[in-house]
Design an enzyme around this catalytic site. Structure first.
Site, mmCIF file in Angstrom:
data_model
loop_
_atom_site.group_PDB
_atom_site.id
_atom_site.type_symbol
_atom_site.label_atom_id
_atom_site.label_comp_id
_atom_site.label_asym_id
_atom_site.label_seq_id
_atom_site.Cartn_x
_atom_site.Cartn_y
_atom_site.Cartn_z
ATOM 1 N N ASP A 89 -21.828 75.600 121.891
ATOM 2 C CA ASP A 89 -21.969 76.968 124.042
ATOM 3 C C ASP A 89 -23.002 76.230 124.842
ATOM 4 O O ASP A 89 -24.351 76.243 123.750
ATOM 5 C CB ASP A 89 -22.039 77.534 123.241
HETATM 6 C C1 FRU Z 1 -19.812 80.107 118.793
HETATM 7 C C2 FRU Z 1 -20.811 80.498 117.865
HETATM 8 C C3 FRU Z 1 -21.819 81.236 118.194
HETATM 9 C C4 FRU Z 1 -22.510 80.832 117.629
HETATM 10 C C5 FRU Z 1 -23.116 79.857 118.015
HETATM 11 C C6 FRU Z 1 -23.750 79.414 116.244
HETATM 12 O O1 FRU Z 1 -19.182 79.188 119.666
HETATM 13 O O2 FRU Z 1 -19.883 79.950 116.777
HETATM 14 O O3 FRU Z 1 -21.272 82.720 117.543
HETATM 15 O O4 FRU Z 1 -23.629 81.782 118.528
HETATM 16 O O5 FRU Z 1 -22.032 79.105 117.806
HETATM 17 O O6 FRU Z 1 -23.691 77.479 116.889
#
Ligand code: FRU
Length: 715
Positions: A89
């Site tokens: 993300d």
């Molecule tokens: C979304 C997620 C978020 C989390 C992050 C961990 O892609 O699962 O909810 O904060 O990735 O890498």
């Protein structure tokens, strides 16, 4: 290697495995999470082994710095990607003193998810990026999950220095020992270059294992900070308020609503004017980890009002689930007999005749009609075989069927015309059968054969089929409905930049250009994942209600090379023009306006080689627009990768406009000025560079084509 570090590594993988396990228990997209769980456990074992190789490396010492050439196969040339290792993300999006900051979920140690930390890059224009050292490392058994950043202009937090406002990051701490997720803050006094984690962390702790991804903004009318954060497994978004960023009060909650089959993650909330009106509305964006429109992870949104405390969704932005639809038709096979009749079985998988539901050691099978169905679990998953229909006449435009069992290609049903496979379908790693449908209009009046194939001997190595019917309309299973940000499979966790100056006034964002279904398997090295191109978000009034639209940011125009333009002609003329001007390549921007008054399917093939192409098309029979990546190149690295994505199309004046960005491993399509989007990863061979228009009716008019080669933003 220190024993302590080895234990930590094992813990990290077990942590992600635990996330999957939780989702399994809580009834999330269970097959995906089961696969995820197995993958993580496997990864855990291999990571401990691999850990010995990173001897002597410390987290703080690893930077996301670039010295690479950015010329590897599939290397995106104008999308943000780390030089090496795993990214997911976008995080901490904030604009400050002329720099767009992009922090991102980053594993400094490997090309799969793990050791989550915040990588960091800055850009003057969202197009040209400079890598900076790791901003927030995993530390003391706490990973740095997704979150946001703000400029604390009035120093409400007191973290400011020398009269300058601090930059404050608000992120989820993921404790790898007890799996708790809580909200933490950190601050920087040097434009995001170095960070101090707040000694009073966590700032919100609900002792929850599914509480993540805070997005913070200043809300001027109530003069306080608002945090939008998700209670992921409960499919809820919580709004918290704070005056100093350190203490937070729960204001309200929203949800469950819309799509809820996957965990809710990475929410965003912003207000925007509605194009061409004096109205304003709020958009609440919620990503779902699985069960999205194109399969796997994806983003949905709600439109409504936010008064600083509550978000109230407009009624027409909360869609009702679509019920199952099964048109009457001519049943080709209901598999209700003791034997397969004139269908011919080979091998052992299909047994002597249709099964009465499940076999003794099989999980419950549901969704079939009558007493019996085709079920190739006859002995167990190990057996293989085929079941072939007699020749039949294609008398209607749709072939509908119930299908379940394995999602892999090795468990499938094929439609053959003159011995050639022209359509294929598999299950969804689910014993329950669901309606599938093929448009077979182009084969009407001809003879065809169906073949049900089980070539798989491992897990999910069987297929279930029933009620094969020719009909005048497609059958479809019941599905959750939502307003989708993107109909492609590769746009996740999009969050918008904070603190973009009012004089600019745009709401800008980008998303993770991948999907949790297969993101960790994509065939790129030494990096994995890129971000989408940056997009400007808007709201538009449509017949169905106010909808979110996205367009490429104008800064992308800086990458344009020579401009080519074609005006009005048929497909043959347009193709001759493309050829004459050598419009080819894997760094291209194209705008094609089709006169869609025609019938049939019209569209554009990009990244076309002798046997490959990514197909972008408009299907006038169904009024759908689609992207087909089944023949786009390497689609076999994961069973869920190949596929066709489509979206309902509201034609404007009979015209359809396709604005397409092609890069080394992606195709992004903005349809009708951003009303519908497709973001698709593709992995074509190096010589698949062609562009070609196609139409089932050659008289289709192409109103215009604009084309630009795009420069690399990295080299
Ligand atoms: C979304 C997620 C978020 C989390 C992050 C961990 O892609 O699962 O909810 O904060 O990735 O890498």
């Amino acid at each position: 290697m220190k024993a302590e570090t080895t234990i930590k590594l094992a813990d990290h993988c077990l942590g992600r495995a635990f996330l999957h396990l939780q989702c399994l228990v809580r009834g999330g997209k269970w097959s995906w999470h089961l696969a995820g769980l197995c993958r993580e456990l496997f990864k855990c074992a291999s990571m401990i082994l691999g850990a010995a190789l990173v001897l002597g490396t410390t987290l703080g010492g690893v930077a996301a710095n670039s010295s690479g050439t950015y010329s590897e196969p599939f290397r995106p040339q104008y999308h943000f990607a780390p030089e090496k290792n795993w990214m997911n993300d976008p995080n901490g999006m904030v604009f400050y003193e002329g720099e767009y900051h992009l922090f991102y979920q980053y594993n400094p140690f490997g090309d799969k998810w793990g050791h989550m930390s915040w990588g960091h890059a800055v850009s003057p224009d969202m197009v040209h990026w400079k890598h900076l050292p790791l901003a927030l490392p995993e530390e003391d058994g706490v990973m740095i999950f997704s979150g946001s950043a703000v400029v604390d202009l009035h120093n409400s937090s007191g973290f400011g220095k020398d009269g300058k406002p601090p930059m404050v990051a608000i992120y989820t701490g993921y404790n790898i020992t007890n799996n708790l997720q809580y909200q933490c803050i950190a601050y920087s006094n040097d434009k995001g270059r170095t960070w101090t984690k707040y000694a009073g962390n966590p700032v919100i702790n609900l002792n929850s294992k599914d509480f993540r991804d805070p997005k913070v903004q200043w809300h001027e009318p109530t003069k306080r900070w608002i945090m939008t954060v998700s209670l992921s497994a409960e499919h809820k978004v919580c709004f918290y308020g704070s005056t100093k960023l350190k203490e937070w009060t729960l204001l309200s909650q929203f949800g469950p609503a819309g799509a809820t089959s996957g965990v809710w993650e990475c929410p965003d909330l912003f207000e925007l004017p509605v194009e061409g009106t004096n109205e304003k509305r709020w958009a609440l964006v919620v990503n779902i980890g699985s069960g999205s429109v194109a399969g796997g992870s994806g983003g949905q949104y709600f439109i409504g009002q936010f008064d600083g405390t509550n978000f109230i969704a407009d009624k027409d932005s909360v869609l009702k689930p679509t019920p199952e639809f099964v048109p009457e038709g001519k049943v080709l096979a209901d598999f209700e007999g003791e034997t397969y009749g004139d269908w011919k079985a080979t091998g052992e998988a299909f047994g002597p005749g249709p099964a009465r539901g499940k076999f003794s050691n099989q999980n419950p099978v549901g969704g079939y009609q009558g007493e019996r169905l085709v079920n190739s679990y006859f002995k167990d998953d190990r057996t293989t075989g085929t079941l072939t229909s007699p020749e039949f006449d294609v008398t209607q435009p749709f072939l509908n069927f119930l299908i379940g069992g394995g999602a892999q290609k090795a468990t499938r049903m094929d439609l053959l015309m003159d011995g050639k496979v022209v359509r294929t379908a598999s299950g969804a790693d689910n014993e329950r059968l669901a309606w599938g449908s093929w448009n077979v209009r182009e084969f009407q009046g001809r003879k065809a054969v169906l073949q049900i194939v089980d070539e798989a001997a491992g897990g999910w190595g069987h297929i279930n089929v029933d009620q094969i019917t020719l009909a005048d309309a497609p059958a479809h299973p019941a599905s959750e409905s939502a307003l989708w940000l993107d109909y492609g499979p590769d746009y996740y966790a999009a969050v918008s930049w904070s603190d973009v100056p009012g004089s600019d006034g745009r709401r800008l964002w980008l998303g993770w250009m991948s999907n949790w279904q297969y993101g960790q398997e994509v065939p790129t090295a030494p990096w994995r994942s890129a971000m989408s191109i940056p997009r400007e978000v808007g709201l538009r009034k449509t017949a169905e209600g106010i909808r979110l639209v996205q367009k490429p940011v104008r800064e992308m125009e800086k990458l344009r090379g020579q401009h080519f333009q074609f005006k009005c002609g048929d497909i043959a003329e347009a193709n001759a023009w493309l050829k004459k001007n050598t419009i080819v390549g894997n760094q291209l921007e194209l705008i094609v306006e089709l006169d869609a008054a025609a019938t049939g399917t019209t569209g554009l093939k990009v990244l076309k080689g002798a046997k490959e192409a990514t197909v972008i098309g408009v299907d006038r029979e169904r009024d759908h627009v689609f992207v087909d990546r089944t023949q786009s190149g390497d689609v076999n690295f994961h069973p869920k990768f190949s596929g066709v994505q489509d979206a309902p199309l509201a034609a404007r004046d009979g015209k359809v406009k396709l604005h397409v960005f092609v890069d080394a491993c992606s195709v992004e399509v903005f349809v009708n000025d951003g009303e519908i989007l497709f973001t698709d990863l593709v992995f074509p061979s190096g010589d698949s560079r062609g562009v070609e228009l196609f139409a089932s009716a050659p008289s289709v008019n192409i109103d215009s084509i604009e084309a630009w080669p795009l420069k690399s933003s990295w080299r």
